[in-house]
Design an enzyme around this catalytic site. Structure first.
Site, PDB file in Angstrom:
ATOM      1  CE1 TYR A  48     -20.499  46.348 -36.573  1.00  0.00           C
ATOM      2  CE2 TYR A  48     -19.747  46.652 -34.201  1.00  0.00           C
ATOM      3  CZ  TYR A  48     -20.394  45.938 -35.158  1.00  0.00           C
ATOM      4  OH  TYR A  48     -20.812  44.573 -35.028  1.00  0.00           O
ATOM      5  CE  LYS A  55     -17.333  42.043 -38.295  1.00  0.00           C
ATOM      6  NZ  LYS A  55     -17.531  43.376 -38.163  1.00  0.00           N
ATOM      7  CG  ASP A  93     -12.896  49.623 -35.664  1.00  0.00           C
ATOM      8  OD1 ASP A  93     -12.401  48.743 -36.549  1.00  0.00           O
ATOM      9  OD2 ASP A  93     -14.228  49.382 -34.967  1.00  0.00           O
ATOM     10  NE  ARG A 110      -9.359  34.076 -16.253  1.00  0.00           N
ATOM     11  CZ  ARG A 110      -8.341  34.410 -15.230  1.00  0.00           C
ATOM     12  NH1 ARG A 110      -7.486  35.197 -15.245  1.00  0.00           N
ATOM     13  NH2 ARG A 110      -8.625  33.437 -14.093  1.00  0.00           N
TER      14      ARG A 110
HETATM   15  C1  LIG Z   1     -17.919  44.105 -36.574  1.00  0.00           C
HETATM   16  C2  LIG Z   1     -17.125  45.240 -36.165  1.00  0.00           C
HETATM   17  C3  LIG Z   1     -16.954  45.325 -35.023  1.00  0.00           C
HETATM   18  C4  LIG Z   1     -17.288  44.350 -33.843  1.00  0.00           C
HETATM   19  O1  LIG Z   1     -16.516  43.184 -33.752  1.00  0.00           O
HETATM   20  P1  LIG Z   1     -17.392  41.981 -33.488  1.00  0.00           P
HETATM   21  O2  LIG Z   1     -16.260  40.765 -33.852  1.00  0.00           O
HETATM   22  O3  LIG Z   1     -18.416  41.661 -34.204  1.00  0.00           O
HETATM   23  O4  LIG Z   1     -17.463  41.800 -31.733  1.00  0.00           O
HETATM   24  C5  LIG Z   1     -16.149  46.585 -34.559  1.00  0.00           C
HETATM   25  N1  LIG Z   1     -15.963  47.619 -35.480  1.00  0.00           N
HETATM   26  C6  LIG Z   1     -16.167  47.342 -36.598  1.00  0.00           C
HETATM   27  C7  LIG Z   1     -15.813  48.268 -37.721  1.00  0.00           C
HETATM   28  C8  LIG Z   1     -16.841  46.245 -37.182  1.00  0.00           C
HETATM   29  O5  LIG Z   1     -17.224  45.862 -38.257  1.00  0.00           O
END
Ligand SMILES: *Cc1c(COP(=O)(O)O)cnc(C)c1O
Length: 388
Positions: free
Chosen positions: A111, A208, A183, A58
């Protein structure tokens, strides 16, 4: 565990760092790829005699360390941290930065999961939030309160592909003494480097583009502020939502081809955006690469390509938008984005359903596509037939 025998050099280019940073050949075997250290605990050479700082997975795991060093190098930060999901990374960040009574400005097209985290979870713990159109610098300035601790930005945003001027907001944040969080999921560090533009922390859903193959869920935080990096690492360990070794390995593997994938995603999306802009059934296309996009000039200034996400509105409203999603064949109907395969979805009923009735509600006639790296002619043909 941070003393790699072949430290990445500052002058190395992104494509090189993506493949090598944090990943010297294995000392013992010469393995060219970082092994999956599927292990929870480590033998100590006498009490407290840790080998390379590893004690319990961890706290630190060699596969995750490789990813964390790689992420830091790619974003130009001093500290990278890998989490079990993008939302786990966001949760760690907000619980590190905020205490009850603090306020955060979040984008009015955030998001959906980020919005839910603030509105349904953080709010119950006394964190205040309000929304602003972050593409409007003055609107962000106006949203600041004495108790504001952070401005949260997504650019390009989801699902409307809004563009925020990172350098301009970094100036606003610095002046106000608040942190700027970006982000960077939609752009990836290949297309955009928020820390170099003045942001304090970069957030990723590595699910992503970083992973890139729709086979792993993960998240990351990167900062160039050493003290904040320490605090985040403390909370990462204290809260425990770390990336597992196999997940970290999948993200490392994906990142090696990030640059070539993003070039193809951007080229394919540009072609498709142009086709959609000239289509009779399409009333509006949201793509920062189009000269008609209100954020085009800022995007051209702060990004090296416009990415693979496109959204568009259709004549005929919600039912027509849903029908386009249903008729698509090569574009797979599904949530998420950033994989090599193309996806299509209806944000109002799918990814952004939780924002219904709020300031973040999205247009009902909106369709979002994640343009993959298939042959662009096949993708164009599929969208043409789906539009009817
Ligand atoms: C998918 C996404 C998230 C969240 O991420 P997870 O891996 O699904 O928890 C946050 N910000 C954006 C822009 C996203 O596309």
């Amino acid at each position: 565990m941070n003393d790699s025998p072949h430290p990445p050099r500052a002058h190395q280019h992104f494509e090189t760092l993506a493949i090598h940073a944090g990943q010297p050949a294995d000392e013992q075997t010469g393995a060219v790829v970082t092994p999956i250290y599927q292990v929870s605990t480590y033998k100590q050479d006498g009490v407290g005699g840790l080998r390379g700082g590893y004690e319990y997975s961890r706290s630190a795991n060699p596969t995750r360390t490789a990813l964390e060093q790689n992420l830091a190098a790619l974003e130009g930060g001093s500290r990278g941290l890998a989490f079990a999901s993008g939302l786990a990374a966001e949760d760690c960040l907000l619980r590190t930065l905020l205490t009850p009574g603090d306020h955060v400005v979040i984008p009015d097209d955030a998001y959906g999961g980020t919005f839910r985290l603030f509105s349904k979870v953080a709010e119950r713990w006394g964190v205040k939030w309000s929304v602003a159109d972050t593409s409007d610098v003055q609107a962000v300035r106006d949203a600041l309160r004495p108790e504001t601790k952070a401005v949260w930005v997504e650019t390009p945003s989801n699902p409307l592909l809004g563009i925020t001027d990172i350098a301009a907001l970094a100036g606003v944040a610095r002046q106000a003494g608040v942190r700027l969080v970006v982000d960077n999921t939609f752009a990836s560090p290949y297309l955009q480097q928020p820390l170099a533009l003045g942001a304090d922390v970069v957030v990723h859903s590595t699910t992503k583009y970083m992973g890139g193959h729709s086979d792993v869920v993960g998240g990351a935080l990167v900062t160039s502020d050493a003290a904040l990096g320490e605090e985040l690492a403390y909370h990462q360990n204290a809260m425990g939502a770390v990336a597992g070794p196999f997940d970290a390995w999948l993200v490392l593997r994906g990142i090696k081809t990030l640059a070539v994938r993003m070039d193809r995603h951007s080229a394919n999306a540009g072609r498709i955006a142009e086709m959609l802009a000239g289509h009779a059934e399409v009333t509006r296309v949201h793509y920062p690469g189009l000269a008609s996009h209100p954020g085009h000039e800022i995007a051209a200034k702060q990004m090296r390509g416009f990415g693979g996400m496109v959204s568009f509105q259709v004549a005929g409203g919600e039912e027509a938008a849903v029908a386009v999603c249903d008729r698509a064949r090569l574009f797979t109907l599904g949530e998420s984005l950033g994989g090599v395969e193309s996806l299509i979805e209806h944000p109002g009923r799918m990814t952004h359903a939780s924002a219904a009735g709020s300031a973040l509600e999205v247009p009902a006639d909106l369709v979002r596509i994640s343009v993959g790296i298939e042959a662009v002619d096949d993708l164009v043909e599929d969208l043409r037939q789906a539009l009817g």
